[in-house]
Design a protein around this motif. Structure first.
Motif, mmCIF file in Angstrom:
data_model
loop_
_atom_site.group_PDB
_atom_site.id
_atom_site.type_symbol
_atom_site.label_atom_id
_atom_site.label_comp_id
_atom_site.label_asym_id
_atom_site.label_seq_id
_atom_site.Cartn_x
_atom_site.Cartn_y
_atom_site.Cartn_z
ATOM 1 N N THR A 1 0.825 -1.216 0.000
ATOM 2 C CA THR A 1 0.000 0.000 0.000
ATOM 3 C C THR A 1 0.852 1.256 0.000
ATOM 4 O O THR A 1 0.319 2.348 -0.219
ATOM 5 C CB THR A 1 -0.928 0.018 1.224
ATOM 6 O OG1 THR A 1 -0.129 0.040 2.413
ATOM 7 C CG2 THR A 1 -1.838 -1.192 1.220
ATOM 8 N N LYS A 2 2.152 1.122 0.213
ATOM 9 C CA LYS A 2 3.040 2.288 0.259
ATOM 10 C C LYS A 2 3.346 2.760 -1.162
ATOM 11 O O LYS A 2 3.522 1.972 -2.076
ATOM 12 C CB LYS A 2 4.348 1.944 0.979
ATOM 13 C CG LYS A 2 4.154 1.440 2.396
ATOM 14 C CD LYS A 2 3.541 2.513 3.249
ATOM 15 C CE LYS A 2 3.368 2.029 4.682
ATOM 16 N NZ LYS A 2 2.744 3.013 5.514
ATOM 17 N N SER A 3 3.418 4.056 -1.332
ATOM 18 C CA SER A 3 3.617 4.619 -2.673
ATOM 19 C C SER A 3 5.020 4.341 -3.217
ATOM 20 O O SER A 3 5.225 4.331 -4.417
ATOM 21 C CB SER A 3 3.369 6.123 -2.647
ATOM 22 O OG SER A 3 4.322 6.756 -1.801
ATOM 23 N N TRP A 4 5.978 4.110 -2.366
ATOM 24 C CA TRP A 4 7.354 3.925 -2.788
ATOM 25 C C TRP A 4 7.742 2.474 -3.005
ATOM 26 O O TRP A 4 8.865 2.189 -3.408
ATOM 27 C CB TRP A 4 8.303 4.546 -1.762
ATOM 28 C CG TRP A 4 7.977 4.193 -0.345
ATOM 29 C CD1 TRP A 4 7.260 4.945 0.525
ATOM 30 C CD2 TRP A 4 8.311 2.996 0.349
ATOM 31 N NE1 TRP A 4 7.144 4.309 1.731
ATOM 32 C CE2 TRP A 4 7.784 3.102 1.645
ATOM 33 C CE3 TRP A 4 9.009 1.842 0.013
ATOM 34 C CZ2 TRP A 4 7.921 2.103 2.596
ATOM 35 C CZ3 TRP A 4 9.149 0.852 0.963
ATOM 36 C CH2 TRP A 4 8.616 0.978 2.242
ATOM 37 N N HIS A 5 6.852 1.550 -2.743
ATOM 38 C CA HIS A 5 7.207 0.129 -2.811
ATOM 39 C C HIS A 5 7.438 -0.295 -4.261
ATOM 40 O O HIS A 5 6.697 0.056 -5.171
ATOM 41 C CB HIS A 5 6.114 -0.727 -2.165
ATOM 42 C CG HIS A 5 6.576 -2.110 -1.840
ATOM 43 N ND1 HIS A 5 6.490 -3.140 -2.727
ATOM 44 C CD2 HIS A 5 7.158 -2.606 -0.717
ATOM 45 C CE1 HIS A 5 6.990 -4.228 -2.168
ATOM 46 N NE2 HIS A 5 7.394 -3.940 -0.946
ATOM 47 N N THR A 6 8.480 -1.097 -4.474
ATOM 48 C CA THR A 6 8.874 -1.472 -5.830
ATOM 49 C C THR A 6 7.966 -2.516 -6.464
ATOM 50 O O THR A 6 7.996 -2.694 -7.681
ATOM 51 C CB THR A 6 10.306 -2.025 -5.829
ATOM 52 O OG1 THR A 6 10.374 -3.132 -4.933
ATOM 53 C CG2 THR A 6 11.290 -0.959 -5.408
ATOM 54 N N ALA A 7 7.158 -3.204 -5.688
ATOM 55 C CA ALA A 7 6.283 -4.233 -6.243
ATOM 56 C C ALA A 7 4.952 -3.662 -6.731
ATOM 57 O O ALA A 7 4.182 -4.389 -7.368
ATOM 58 C CB ALA A 7 6.017 -5.321 -5.204
ATOM 59 N N ARG A 8 4.708 -2.395 -6.497
ATOM 60 C CA ARG A 8 3.457 -1.794 -6.956
ATOM 61 C C ARG A 8 3.488 -1.653 -8.475
ATOM 62 O O ARG A 8 4.507 -1.317 -9.078
ATOM 63 C CB ARG A 8 3.255 -0.413 -6.328
ATOM 64 C CG ARG A 8 2.965 -0.503 -4.836
ATOM 65 C CD ARG A 8 2.556 0.827 -4.254
ATOM 66 N NE ARG A 8 1.279 1.216 -4.849
ATOM 67 C CZ ARG A 8 0.994 2.474 -5.213
ATOM 68 N NH1 ARG A 8 1.866 3.421 -5.047
ATOM 69 N NH2 ARG A 8 -0.183 2.750 -5.739
ATOM 70 N N ILE A 9 2.358 -1.921 -9.092
ATOM 71 C CA ILE A 9 2.242 -1.874 -10.551
ATOM 72 C C ILE A 9 2.582 -0.485 -11.108
ATOM 73 O O ILE A 9 3.333 -0.390 -12.088
ATOM 74 C CB ILE A 9 0.829 -2.324 -11.005
ATOM 75 C CG1 ILE A 9 0.539 -3.742 -10.538
ATOM 76 C CG2 ILE A 9 0.665 -2.186 -12.508
ATOM 77 C CD1 ILE A 9 1.392 -4.790 -11.192
ATOM 78 N N PRO A 10 2.072 0.609 -10.544
ATOM 79 C CA PRO A 10 2.438 1.919 -11.109
ATOM 80 C C PRO A 10 3.942 2.198 -11.061
ATOM 81 O O PRO A 10 4.489 2.798 -11.988
ATOM 82 C CB PRO A 10 1.666 2.908 -10.232
ATOM 83 C CG PRO A 10 0.538 2.139 -9.665
ATOM 84 C CD PRO A 10 1.054 0.744 -9.501
#
Length: 83
Positions: free
Chosen positions: A8-17
Motif C-alpha cells: 500500500t506504500k507509494s514507494w514500494h517497488t512491487a506496486r504496478i504503477p
C-alpha cells in the motif's frame, strides 16, 4: 507478522504503477541510445564520404561551385574547414 501492508506504500517497488514507471523510463533510455547510435552512424558515413571526396578531388565534377573553390577564387575560404 505479515508485510502485505507494504504494497500500500507509494514507494514500494512491487506496486504496478512503480513498475510501469520504471519500464517506461527504461524504454525511453533505450530509444535515446538507439537514436544516438543512429546519429553516430550517419556522422561516420558523412565523414567517410567527405574524406573520400577530398582524396578523389573535386576537379572531375565540373560544376560552378568548383570554379568558386578554385585557387584564387573569392569564395574559396568558405569551403575550407575551420582552423
Amino acid at each position: 507478522m505479515s508485510l502485505r501492508f507494504m504494497l500500500t506504500k507509494s514507494w514500494h517497488t512491487a506496486r504496478i504503477p512503480n513498475q510501469q514507471r520504471v519500464y517506461e523510463a527504461e524504454q525511453l533510455l533505450e530509444a535515446k541510445k538507439k537514436k544516438e547510435l543512429e546519429r553516430q552512424k550517419v556522422l561516420e558515413q558523412e565523414c567517410a564520404f567527405e574524406q573520400n571526396r577530398r582524396l578523389v578531388g573535386d576537379h572531375r565534377s565540373g560544376n560552378d561551385i568548383d570554379v568558386l573553390k578554385g585557387k584564387g577564387g573569392a569564395l574559396s575560404f568558405m569551403y575550407e574547414p575551420p582552423p
